[in-house]
Design a protein around this motif. Structure first.
Motif, PDB file in Angstrom:
ATOM      1  N   MET A 125       0.810  -1.297  -0.012  1.00 16.39           N
ATOM      2  CA  MET A 125       0.053  -0.112   0.003  1.00 16.39           C
ATOM      3  C   MET A 125       0.998   1.277   0.078  1.00 16.39           C
ATOM      4  O   MET A 125       1.692   1.411   0.739  1.00 16.39           O
ATOM      5  CB  MET A 125      -0.899   0.082   1.433  1.00 16.39           C
ATOM      6  CG  MET A 125      -1.808   1.205   1.275  1.00 16.39           C
ATOM      7  SD  MET A 125      -2.846   1.205   2.763  1.00 16.39           S
ATOM      8  CE  MET A 125      -1.619   1.801   3.836  1.00 16.39           C
ATOM      9  N   SER A 126       0.549   2.210  -0.735  1.00 17.15           N
ATOM     10  CA  SER A 126       1.239   3.396  -0.877  1.00 17.15           C
ATOM     11  C   SER A 126       0.179   4.712  -1.009  1.00 17.15           C
ATOM     12  O   SER A 126      -0.605   4.756  -1.768  1.00 17.15           O
ATOM     13  CB  SER A 126       2.164   3.316  -2.063  1.00 17.15           C
ATOM     14  OG  SER A 126       1.491   3.329  -3.412  1.00 17.15           O
ATOM     15  N   ILE A 127       0.911   5.725  -0.358  1.00 16.90           N
ATOM     16  CA  ILE A 127       0.116   6.952  -0.273  1.00 16.90           C
ATOM     17  C   ILE A 127       0.988   8.078  -0.727  1.00 16.90           C
ATOM     18  O   ILE A 127       2.060   8.042  -0.133  1.00 16.90           O
ATOM     19  CB  ILE A 127      -0.634   7.189   1.222  1.00 16.90           C
ATOM     20  CG1 ILE A 127      -1.420   6.097   1.553  1.00 16.90           C
ATOM     21  CG2 ILE A 127      -1.332   8.661   1.088  1.00 16.90           C
ATOM     22  CD1 ILE A 127      -1.990   6.513   3.154  1.00 16.90           C
ATOM     23  N   ASN A 128       0.846   8.762  -1.846  1.00 17.86           N
ATOM     24  CA  ASN A 128       1.470   9.677  -2.288  1.00 17.86           C
ATOM     25  C   ASN A 128       0.912  11.110  -2.438  1.00 17.86           C
ATOM     26  O   ASN A 128      -0.261  11.016  -2.901  1.00 17.86           O
ATOM     27  CB  ASN A 128       2.091   9.397  -3.693  1.00 17.86           C
ATOM     28  CG  ASN A 128       2.974   8.136  -3.898  1.00 17.86           C
ATOM     29  OD1 ASN A 128       4.167   8.171  -3.702  1.00 17.86           O
ATOM     30  ND2 ASN A 128       2.291   6.875  -4.342  1.00 17.86           N
ATOM     31  N   VAL A 129       1.505  11.935  -1.949  1.00 18.88           N
ATOM     32  CA  VAL A 129       1.020  13.147  -1.782  1.00 18.88           C
ATOM     33  C   VAL A 129       1.753  14.391  -2.359  1.00 18.88           C
ATOM     34  O   VAL A 129       3.205  14.410  -1.944  1.00 18.88           O
ATOM     35  CB  VAL A 129       0.677  13.698  -0.269  1.00 18.88           C
ATOM     36  CG1 VAL A 129       0.026  14.972  -0.200  1.00 18.88           C
ATOM     37  CG2 VAL A 129      -0.287  12.579   0.474  1.00 18.88           C
ATOM     38  N   THR A 130       1.454  15.109  -3.267  1.00 20.40           N
ATOM     39  CA  THR A 130       2.181  16.369  -3.745  1.00 20.40           C
ATOM     40  C   THR A 130       1.532  17.630  -3.538  1.00 20.40           C
ATOM     41  O   THR A 130       0.467  18.107  -4.177  1.00 20.40           O
ATOM     42  CB  THR A 130       2.430  16.064  -5.186  1.00 20.40           C
ATOM     43  OG1 THR A 130       3.179  14.930  -5.556  1.00 20.40           O
ATOM     44  CG2 THR A 130       3.430  17.339  -5.768  1.00 20.40           C
ATOM     45  N   PRO A 131       1.723  18.351  -2.347  1.00 20.16           N
ATOM     46  CA  PRO A 131       1.105  19.494  -1.965  1.00 20.16           C
ATOM     47  C   PRO A 131       1.492  20.767  -2.537  1.00 20.16           C
ATOM     48  O   PRO A 131       0.814  21.786  -2.512  1.00 20.16           O
ATOM     49  CB  PRO A 131       1.207  19.565  -0.371  1.00 20.16           C
ATOM     50  CG  PRO A 131       2.557  18.695  -0.098  1.00 20.16           C
ATOM     51  CD  PRO A 131       2.640  17.948  -1.217  1.00 20.16           C
ATOM     52  N   SER A 142      -2.792  10.357  -4.022  1.00 22.16           N
ATOM     53  CA  SER A 142      -3.147   9.125  -4.448  1.00 22.16           C
ATOM     54  C   SER A 142      -3.155   8.093  -3.221  1.00 22.16           C
ATOM     55  O   SER A 142      -1.912   7.930  -2.710  1.00 22.16           O
ATOM     56  CB  SER A 142      -2.426   8.719  -5.687  1.00 22.16           C
ATOM     57  OG  SER A 142      -1.098   8.533  -5.422  1.00 22.16           O
ATOM     58  N   ILE A 143      -3.801   7.231  -3.292  1.00 22.18           N
ATOM     59  CA  ILE A 143      -3.825   5.912  -2.471  1.00 22.18           C
ATOM     60  C   ILE A 143      -3.831   4.706  -3.320  1.00 22.18           C
ATOM     61  O   ILE A 143      -4.738   4.645  -4.140  1.00 22.18           O
ATOM     62  CB  ILE A 143      -4.808   5.829  -1.428  1.00 22.18           C
ATOM     63  CG1 ILE A 143      -4.782   7.166  -0.342  1.00 22.18           C
ATOM     64  CG2 ILE A 143      -4.930   4.716  -0.458  1.00 22.18           C
ATOM     65  CD1 ILE A 143      -5.983   7.352   0.496  1.00 22.18           C
ATOM     66  N   THR A 144      -3.211   4.031  -3.055  1.00 16.99           N
ATOM     67  CA  THR A 144      -2.953   2.591  -4.415  1.00 16.99           C
ATOM     68  C   THR A 144      -2.561   1.357  -3.430  1.00 16.99           C
ATOM     69  O   THR A 144      -1.743   1.405  -2.303  1.00 16.99           O
ATOM     70  CB  THR A 144      -1.687   3.091  -4.991  1.00 16.99           C
ATOM     71  OG1 THR A 144      -1.926   4.011  -5.821  1.00 16.99           O
ATOM     72  CG2 THR A 144      -1.870   1.514  -5.976  1.00 16.99           C
ATOM     73  N   LEU A 145      -3.460   0.414  -3.423  1.00 16.65           N
ATOM     74  CA  LEU A 145      -3.304  -0.901  -2.808  1.00 16.65           C
ATOM     75  C   LEU A 145      -3.404  -1.798  -3.864  1.00 16.65           C
ATOM     76  O   LEU A 145      -4.169  -2.148  -4.466  1.00 16.65           O
ATOM     77  CB  LEU A 145      -4.350  -1.283  -1.880  1.00 16.65           C
ATOM     78  CG  LEU A 145      -4.343  -2.456  -0.996  1.00 16.65           C
ATOM     79  CD1 LEU A 145      -3.172  -2.373  -0.206  1.00 16.65           C
ATOM     80  CD2 LEU A 145      -5.724  -2.636  -0.261  1.00 16.65           C
ATOM     81  N   ARG A 203      -7.038   5.254  -5.877  1.00 11.11           N
ATOM     82  CA  ARG A 203      -7.980   6.717  -5.687  1.00 11.11           C
ATOM     83  C   ARG A 203      -6.881   7.848  -5.833  1.00 11.11           C
ATOM     84  O   ARG A 203      -5.927   8.081  -4.972  1.00 11.11           O
ATOM     85  CB  ARG A 203      -8.428   6.730  -4.211  1.00 11.11           C
ATOM     86  CG  ARG A 203      -9.063   8.029  -3.982  1.00 11.11           C
ATOM     87  CD  ARG A 203     -10.242   8.228  -4.583  1.00 11.11           C
ATOM     88  NE  ARG A 203     -11.278   9.421  -4.408  1.00 11.11           N
ATOM     89  CZ  ARG A 203     -12.127   9.915  -4.778  1.00 11.11           C
ATOM     90  NH1 ARG A 203     -12.399   9.518  -6.183  1.00 11.11           N
ATOM     91  NH2 ARG A 203     -12.906  10.952  -4.556  1.00 11.11           N
ATOM     92  N   THR A 204      -7.074   8.626  -6.868  1.00  9.38           N
ATOM     93  CA  THR A 204      -6.162   9.717  -7.161  1.00  9.38           C
ATOM     94  C   THR A 204      -7.087  11.002  -7.456  1.00  9.38           C
ATOM     95  O   THR A 204      -8.025  11.004  -7.980  1.00  9.38           O
ATOM     96  CB  THR A 204      -5.531   9.487  -8.571  1.00  9.38           C
ATOM     97  OG1 THR A 204      -4.608   8.176  -8.298  1.00  9.38           O
ATOM     98  CG2 THR A 204      -4.647  10.498  -8.938  1.00  9.38           C
ATOM     99  N   ARG A 205      -6.358  12.066  -6.687  1.00 11.84           N
ATOM    100  CA  ARG A 205      -7.157  13.398  -6.820  1.00 11.84           C
ATOM    101  C   ARG A 205      -5.907  14.317  -7.423  1.00 11.84           C
ATOM    102  O   ARG A 205      -5.044  14.326  -6.891  1.00 11.84           O
ATOM    103  CB  ARG A 205      -7.828  14.068  -5.639  1.00 11.84           C
ATOM    104  CG  ARG A 205      -8.971  13.082  -5.172  1.00 11.84           C
ATOM    105  CD  ARG A 205     -10.328  13.441  -6.269  1.00 11.84           C
ATOM    106  NE  ARG A 205     -10.740  14.555  -6.191  1.00 11.84           N
ATOM    107  CZ  ARG A 205     -11.558  15.198  -5.445  1.00 11.84           C
ATOM    108  NH1 ARG A 205     -11.891  14.469  -4.454  1.00 11.84           N
ATOM    109  NH2 ARG A 205     -12.076  16.378  -5.913  1.00 11.84           N
ATOM    110  N   MET A 206      -6.284  15.336  -8.333  1.00  6.98           N
ATOM    111  CA  MET A 206      -5.254  16.344  -8.653  1.00  6.98           C
ATOM    112  C   MET A 206      -5.798  17.550  -8.847  1.00  6.98           C
ATOM    113  O   MET A 206      -7.151  17.713  -9.142  1.00  6.98           O
ATOM    114  CB  MET A 206      -4.727  15.954 -10.121  1.00  6.98           C
ATOM    115  CG  MET A 206      -4.075  14.622 -10.079  1.00  6.98           C
ATOM    116  SD  MET A 206      -3.382  14.247 -11.937  1.00  6.98           S
ATOM    117  CE  MET A 206      -2.724  12.742 -11.521  1.00  6.98           C
ATOM    118  N   PHE A 207      -5.208  18.763  -8.394  1.00 12.29           N
ATOM    119  CA  PHE A 207      -5.655  20.244  -8.367  1.00 12.29           C
ATOM    120  C   PHE A 207      -4.537  20.901  -9.152  1.00 12.29           C
ATOM    121  O   PHE A 207      -3.277  20.510  -8.967  1.00 12.29           O
ATOM    122  CB  PHE A 207      -5.840  20.568  -6.784  1.00 12.29           C
ATOM    123  CG  PHE A 207      -6.693  19.695  -6.229  1.00 12.29           C
ATOM    124  CD1 PHE A 207      -7.916  19.698  -6.218  1.00 12.29           C
ATOM    125  CD2 PHE A 207      -6.000  18.506  -5.456  1.00 12.29           C
ATOM    126  CE1 PHE A 207      -8.801  18.952  -5.456  1.00 12.29           C
ATOM    127  CE2 PHE A 207      -6.814  17.749  -4.648  1.00 12.29           C
ATOM    128  CZ  PHE A 207      -8.148  17.821  -4.779  1.00 12.29           C
TER     129      PHE A 207
END
Length: 904
Positions: free
Chosen positions: A866-872, A880-883, A897-901
């Motif tokens: 499982m990995s959680i990647n954050v680019t603030p 993004s959260i990936t399993l 689950r990926t969200r981009m802004f």
């Protein structure tokens, strides 16, 4: 044991017995062991093996004890069988069988059965069978294998069947050697990365299996972390596995969800197929499916990958990536990407709802194996595209901040080691300014140094003139420049220019004069130009105008010189009891006398550059390739000093060299400059200072600076007055400097082994593929985390200072001091043995903020990750959260689950 039936080799029964024994061609290696417990068959067949120690033997029964040799003793004949294989009947096997048993082997002649007892092992072609009991019936070609009949749950006590890459462990095994059909019960089956446990496993031929009431997983533990339960499963060896409706379970707990069917590839190597997409949510692009594509194998040497991104706001992009590879000849890849961006407008001051943009990027890499055509090389690395392409690449901050693109296509050929030629096509592009420069082509021809006065057959000591060497270097450059936003063919031709450089060096090697080495030299250079540039001051508009004159022009330069160098050593010894034994200082001074006549003064002129009357000397070839020669004659001295500082210390761990260890304090530091004896002003050149060192074998430091010995006026223009002759004397005026510091720290590994920081690279991957792999690792560090290293930290700092001449709105020239400094960092540490957190970023001290920051949190789950990647921070903010499973078979089975802004 004794023989209960005698064998007559002249009878039919005896012939059959010997034929079967020789046909199987096995070497018995059994020995007397303790009594074993037989395992009852679970196959339901009537002819199961009785649960006793020995079998009642018929009259025509032979019990064979293993011997070290491969011969079988026939009691009544007293002769040894000499052949291991012999085809006597239609039901005989087409290949030899080798076997061994810990207890004994029993041959039942009437029923044509051969039974092995006690740790039996039989091998036939690519099949290996291990069991407590193995029963072979020659007439039916059936092989039965059983385990022990106790309550042990040890899988090692059960029959094992191995065929190629397929392995199975079962309660009972039954199969036909002719048809290769069989049936096993309570089987654990392994094919590649797939592990299957089925109540009944049926084999229909050599490569086809059917499973009933089973579960499959890619976790290699006896009790897997996860599995999929299904009633029906079909597997084709080395091709694929297909299941019916299946439901997952984690840690043995069923999950109330299911899949209608499943297709799992087992094929090794390349094969065509669909590339599944990844679902994302972007504030600017909307809902999207990314990386939907198809991979097609066209031949053994060629394949192509196509991918596409589709977004709900109407934007899209696609990518075509063909690759080719011919071993021992060449390999390469082409990548073409097109973007049609339709992003939600975040600037509410403008009326449009969406921002639209179209851009493209072309990448091509090609390398040729040196063995294909010895003496010639050809390679290509092309990167060409729209200025704003990198800006709109999602979730890739390294590409977003890449403002320089460059390309190179090169060909070279060697002519017997005497000369060589190279042809290069170069391209460079700045995304900020939009300026594109093309060098089409650049041709270089070099003649290696040859010695015209050297005799072919040397007799006696060589004369000094025999060491005179002559070489040649010629360079042709053709350059085109344009702005991608205002491209036109006419402007492209207007900016075209060419240049040619000739260089003929003459060298002479003289014998050493004690510790001093003398090296005289003579050099002739000639440059050909295709244009001249003239500058004129427009007093009406108060600006500097330029005009270009096309034609053919030439300039020449001669240089004569002689240099002397030596090495000076000095050592300071400490007390023997001191930890520092000695400090060693090495000095390498050089001095040279050079003379260059004034052959280019006619091309220089003085021109007013601002309303304050400042005047600058220009050459007619300033801004023209291949550049202008310096003005005036030079007759002076060039000098420099390089230093090396190291010390010897006592080592507590290293016992070599009497326990003395060398430590470098400074790898090198020094300066160089020159003084022109013929100049009437500014005779002393600026001083170039430098230093480099590695402290504690961890911290790398490089530094350099430029000191100008002359003063400047209020606008930054030089005056012919030394800085030490002012009211505040100094050694010089700093006009440029830089310092770079980098280091990396990491803890010891948990297992005590040396950590390998190098990422394994496939030797058959192209350089572009290797760079793409490294880029993916940088963008997804959570997927490549080494949990064996508790923590790591990498730091890189750089500081640059320059003085640049610029023009303001009133066409006034002045010099401005520009500082740039930044810090790059990357690190991670383990929260627990299974949790790790890390970050990478870029800090711009000029802007006073982080320009880019990416953080990740990852969890090691044996067969899952499982990995959680954050680019603030960055042009595009995202999380993004990936399993997903680690197995290649189930790599597309992921929860994402990926969200981009946008950050505009």
């Amino acid at each position: 044991m004794r023989l209960r039936g005698k064998i007559n080799v002249k009878t039919l029964a005896g012939s059959i017995a010997i034929g079967i024994i020789l046909l199987i061609s096995m070497n018995l290696k059994a020995f007397n062991t303790s009594q074993i417990i037989f395992f009852n068959s679970l196959t339901g067949f009537s002819d199961t093996i009785p649960n006793n120690d020995t079998l009642p033997l018929a009259t025509d029964t032979v019990i064979v004890k293993s011997r070290k040799d491969s011969s079988l003793l026939a009691k009544d004949t007293g002769k040894l069988a000499k052949n291991d294989t012999l085809n006597l009947s239609k039901d005989s096997l087409d290949a030899p069988v080798s076997y061994a048993a810990a207890d004994s082997g029993v041959l039942l002649i009437p029923s044509k059965q051969f039974i092995l007892y006690g740790k039996a092992d039989a091998k036939y072609k690519d099949i290996e069978l291990q069991a407590a009991i193995i029963n072979y019936n020659q007439q039916s070609q059936l092989v039965r294998a059983y385990g022990l009949s106790d309550t042990s749950t040890d899988l090692n006590a059960k029959p094992k069947l191995t065929q190629g890459d397929s392995k199975s462990i079962s309660d009972s095994i039954l199969f036909n050697l002719k048809t290769m059909k069989g049936r096993t019960t309570n089987s654990f089956f392994n094919e590649g990365e797939l592990f299957v446990h089925a109540d009944v496993l049926k084999k229909e031929g050599k490569d086809i299996f059917y499973g009933y009431r089973g579960r499959f997983t890619t976790c290699n533990l006896d009790t897997p972390h996860f599995a999929f339960r299904t009633r029906k499963l079909k597997m084709i060896a080395n091709k694929l596995a297909v299941s019916g409706p299946a439901s997952p379970e984690f840690e043995g707990v069923p999950i109330p969800i299911g899949i209608p069917f499943g297709i799992y590839p087992l094929t090794t190597g390349r094969h065509s197929g669909i590339l599944p997409p990844q679902f994302i949510v972007s504030q600017d692009y909307g809902l999207g499916l990314e990386n939907l594509g198809y991979y097609k194998v066209l031949s053994d040497n060629f394949d192509i990958t196509t991918r596409a991104n589709i977004y709900s706001y109407g934007g899209y992009s696609f990518n075509i990536n063909p690759k080719y590879y011919v071993r021992y000849h060449y390999q390469g890849a082409l990548n073409f990407s097109f973007q049609s961006i339709k992003a939600l407008n975040q600037n509410y001051l403008t009326p449009q709802e969406y921002n639209t943009s179209k851009s493209f990027m072309l990448n091509w890499t090609h390398t040729r194996d040196n063995k294909a055509r010895p003496g010639t090389t050809f390679s290509a690395n092309v990167n060409f595209g729209s200025t704003k392409y990198n800006q709109y690449v999602l979730n890739n901050p390294f590409v977003n901040f890449q403002n320089q693109l460059s390309s190179s296509i090169s060909y070279s050929k060697d002519f017997g080691g005497k000369s060589n030629i190279s042809v290069n096509l170069n391209h460079n592009q700045n995304s900020n300014t939009g300026l594109v420069n093309l060098n089409l082509p650049t041709i270089s021809y070099n003649v290696n140094t040859f010695y015209p006065f050297q005799k072919k057959e040397q007799v006696g000591a060589p004369k000094w003139w025999e060491s005179i060497g002559i070489g040649y270097t010629g360079n042709f450059t053709n350059q085109l420049s344009f702005y991608d936003s205002a491209f036109s063919f006419k402007r492209l031709l207007d900016t075209a220019q060419y240049g040619f450089t000739h260089n003929i060096p003459i060298t002479l090697t003289l014998p050493q004069l004690g510790p001093v080495t003398l090296s005289p030299s003579v050099s002739y250079q000639e440059r050909w130009y295709g244009q001249k540039i003239f500058r004129n001051w427009d007093s009406i508009n108060n600006r500097l105008d330029t005009s270009i004159r096309k034609g053919f022009f030439a300039a020449r330069q001669m240089t004569y010189g002689i240099s002397a160098s030596t090495r000076i050593f000095g050592t300071y010894q400490f007390k023997h009891s001191s930890g520092i034994q000695a400090i060693r200082h090495e000095i390498r001074p050089t001095i040279a006398l050079n003379y260059s006549p004034n052959m280019n003064g006619k091309f220089y002129y003085s021109m007013k550059v601002d309303t304050f009357g400042h005047v600058i000397r220009f050459s007619q070839f300033d801004g023209v390739i291949p550049g202008a020669f310096p003005e005036g004659a030079f007759g002076g001295i060039s000098f420099g000093v390089d230093n090396l500082l190291e010390m010897k210390v006592k080592s507590k761990t290293d016992t070599t060299n009497n326990g003395i260890k060398k430590v470098k304090l400074l790898d090198g530091f020094g300066f160089n400059s020159s003084y022109n004896l013929l100049a009437d002003s500014f005779a002393l050149a600026p001083f170039n200072l430098y230093a480099r060192s590695t402290l504690f074998e961890k911290i790398n430091i490089t530094a350099s600076a430029i000191l100008d010995p002359y003063q400047v006026d209020q606008f930054g223009f030089r005056k012919n007055v030394f800085t030490w002759n002012s009211s505040h004397p100094t050694l010089g005026r700093l006009t440029g400097a830089n310092i770079a510091i980098s280091t990396q720290f990491k803890s010891k590994t948990k297992d005590g082994k040396t950590a390998n920081s190098q990422i394994p690279v496939d030797p058959f991957m192209t350089p572009e593929e290797q760079q793409m792999q490294l880029q993916y690792i940088r963008n997804n560090p959570a997927e490549y985390t080494d949990f064996n290293i508790p923590w790591t930290l990498s730091l890189s700092y750089s500081l640059n200072y320059t003085k640049q001449l610029h023009v303001d709105s009133l066409s006034r020239y002045s010099f401005a001091s520009i500082f740039t400094s930044n810090l790059n960092f990357q690190g991670d540490f383990s929260l627990t043995t299974k949790w790790k957190v890390g970050a990478t970023g870029f800090l711009d001290f000029n802007a006073g903020r982080l320009q880019q920051l990416s953080m990740y949190l990852t969890r090691e789950m044996h067969c899952w990750q499982m990995s959680i990647n954050v680019t603030p921070i960055g042009l595009w903010r995202s999380f993004s959260i990936t399993l997903n499973p680690k197995s290649g078979i189930l790599r597309d089975l992921r929860i994402n689950r990926t969200r981009m802004f946008s950050n505009y």
